[in-house]
Design a protein around this motif. Structure first.
Motif, PDB file in Angstrom:
ATOM      1  N   LYS A   4      -2.612   5.390   4.850  1.00 32.56           N
ATOM      2  CA  LYS A   4      -3.625   5.093   3.841  1.00 32.56           C
ATOM      3  C   LYS A   4      -3.937   3.608   3.866  1.00 32.56           C
ATOM      4  O   LYS A   4      -3.039   2.769   3.873  1.00 32.56           O
ATOM      5  CB  LYS A   4      -3.144   5.509   2.451  1.00 32.56           C
ATOM      6  CG  LYS A   4      -4.170   5.260   1.346  1.00 32.56           C
ATOM      7  CD  LYS A   4      -3.678   5.781   0.024  1.00 32.56           C
ATOM      8  CE  LYS A   4      -4.620   5.419  -1.118  1.00 32.56           C
ATOM      9  NZ  LYS A   4      -5.987   5.901  -0.908  1.00 32.56           N
ATOM     10  N   HIS A   6      -5.674   0.172   2.157  1.00 33.99           N
ATOM     11  CA  HIS A   6      -5.749  -0.370   0.798  1.00 33.99           C
ATOM     12  C   HIS A   6      -6.789  -1.490   0.738  1.00 33.99           C
ATOM     13  O   HIS A   6      -6.981  -2.233   1.699  1.00 33.99           O
ATOM     14  CB  HIS A   6      -4.386  -0.915   0.357  1.00 33.99           C
ATOM     15  CG  HIS A   6      -3.304   0.108   0.343  1.00 33.99           C
ATOM     16  ND1 HIS A   6      -3.149   1.015  -0.689  1.00 33.99           N
ATOM     17  CD2 HIS A   6      -2.336   0.396   1.250  1.00 33.99           C
ATOM     18  CE1 HIS A   6      -2.124   1.799  -0.427  1.00 33.99           C
ATOM     19  NE2 HIS A   6      -1.605   1.440   0.743  1.00 33.99           N
ATOM     20  N   GLN A   8      -8.013  -4.993  -0.068  1.00 29.78           N
ATOM     21  CA  GLN A   8      -7.380  -6.301  -0.162  1.00 29.78           C
ATOM     22  C   GLN A   8      -8.460  -7.379  -0.155  1.00 29.78           C
ATOM     23  O   GLN A   8      -9.363  -7.347   0.685  1.00 29.78           O
ATOM     24  CB  GLN A   8      -6.424  -6.530   1.008  1.00 29.78           C
ATOM     25  CG  GLN A   8      -5.310  -5.519   1.112  1.00 29.78           C
ATOM     26  CD  GLN A   8      -4.442  -5.764   2.323  1.00 29.78           C
ATOM     27  OE1 GLN A   8      -3.800  -6.816   2.455  1.00 29.78           O
ATOM     28  NE2 GLN A   8      -4.408  -4.819   3.246  1.00 29.78           N
ATOM     29  N   ASN A 193     -11.880  -2.690   4.553  1.00 30.75           N
ATOM     30  CA  ASN A 193     -10.923  -2.658   3.433  1.00 30.75           C
ATOM     31  C   ASN A 193     -10.293  -4.021   3.166  1.00 30.75           C
ATOM     32  O   ASN A 193      -9.682  -4.221   2.122  1.00 30.75           O
ATOM     33  CB  ASN A 193      -9.830  -1.629   3.682  1.00 30.75           C
ATOM     34  CG  ASN A 193      -8.901  -1.979   4.832  1.00 30.75           C
ATOM     35  OD1 ASN A 193      -9.343  -2.088   5.976  1.00 30.75           O
ATOM     36  ND2 ASN A 193      -7.624  -2.149   4.548  1.00 30.75           N
ATOM     37  N   LYS A 219     -12.156  -0.099  -3.358  1.00 32.93           N
ATOM     38  CA  LYS A 219     -11.282   1.011  -3.746  1.00 32.93           C
ATOM     39  C   LYS A 219     -12.073   2.282  -3.992  1.00 32.93           C
ATOM     40  O   LYS A 219     -11.663   3.381  -3.579  1.00 32.93           O
ATOM     41  CB  LYS A 219     -10.486   0.641  -5.007  1.00 32.93           C
ATOM     42  CG  LYS A 219      -9.351  -0.326  -4.776  1.00 32.93           C
ATOM     43  CD  LYS A 219      -8.655  -0.712  -6.067  1.00 32.93           C
ATOM     44  CE  LYS A 219      -7.981   0.461  -6.733  1.00 32.93           C
ATOM     45  NZ  LYS A 219      -7.232   0.053  -7.945  1.00 32.93           N
TER      46      LYS A 219
END
Length: 228
Positions: A4, A6, A8, A193, A219
């Motif tokens: 997965k 994330h 940042q 991401n 997100k």
């Protein structure tokens, strides 16, 4: 199982007050930054000079727990691996364009205890990094020409991001250049991401709000794509 990814947010301090760099960086971390993006330029690979490992080492002494990424816009990235590792940088991102042996440099970076980021300029095809993805921790797609802050975001670079995300769903993909509240939707939708944002954050009167909005946008895109 697919790893997965994330969201940042890593503010660039390129346009911050370098005479107060530790204070400026700490404010960004307090505002919610996940990492600090440090632009190292040598005046050869790009037509500008910023700072090098001595400054980063001083910054580390003042901010011992922060995650540092050095974006090495330099002609000889292999030359600066050891001193950058000595400055306790965690992610060493270098451009593949001037390199004749990318795997060797990646291996040396990892042996020095750092993660590897591979960066490509706008005119470099995304296909050039494909053979190195298995040995890299992150791919950086430049959304402006490297060398100066405050440039206009290049929308067509999103095709590179989109292609990478489609083919490598668990890859950390970073974008850098002209990224702010007016362009983050494009970056998030394409699949980035890791977001480097300079002026939009450091020039804001409310950097915490900007960082929060950037992260939430990414997100939401990640969650939407995972639900499909």
């Amino acid at each position: 199982m697919v790893k997965k990814i994330h969201a940042q947010i890593g503010p660039s301090i390129l346009n911050a007050d370098l005479s107060r760099l530790a204070e400026e960086s700490q404010k960004l971390l307090d505002a919610g930054a996940d990492y600090i993006h440090l632009d190292v330029m040598d005046g050869t690979f790009v037509p500008n000079i910023t700072f090098g490992h001595p400054l980063v080492k001083c910054l580390r002494k003042n901010i011992p727990n922060a995650f540092f990424e050095t974006h090495m816009m330099v002609q000889e990235p292999e030359k600066w691996i050891k001193p950058t590792a000595d400055a306790e940088v965690q992610l060493y991102t270098f451009h593949i364009e001037p390199c004749t042996d990318v795997p060797s440099i990646c291996r040396k970076v990892q042996e020095a205890g750092m993660k590897v980021g591979l960066a490509i300029k706008p005119n470099t095809s995304v296909n050039t990094v494909v053979e190195y993805i298995d040995i890299a921790d992150m791919i950086l797609i430049m959304t402006v020409e490297p060398g100066f802050g405050g440039q206009k975001f290049l929308t067509d670079m999103m095709e590179k991001v989109r292609w990478l995300r489609s083919n490598y769903p668990s890859l950390d993909i970073e974008v850098d250049g002209g990224v702010g509240l007016d362009t983050i939707e494009q970056c998030a939708e394409a699949g980035a991401n890791m977001i480097v944002s300079g002026t939009a954050v450091t020039g804001s009167t409310d950097p915490k709000s900007v960082i929060t909005k950037l992260r939430e946008t990414v997100k939401n895109a990640i969650n939407y794509n995972c639900s499909m």
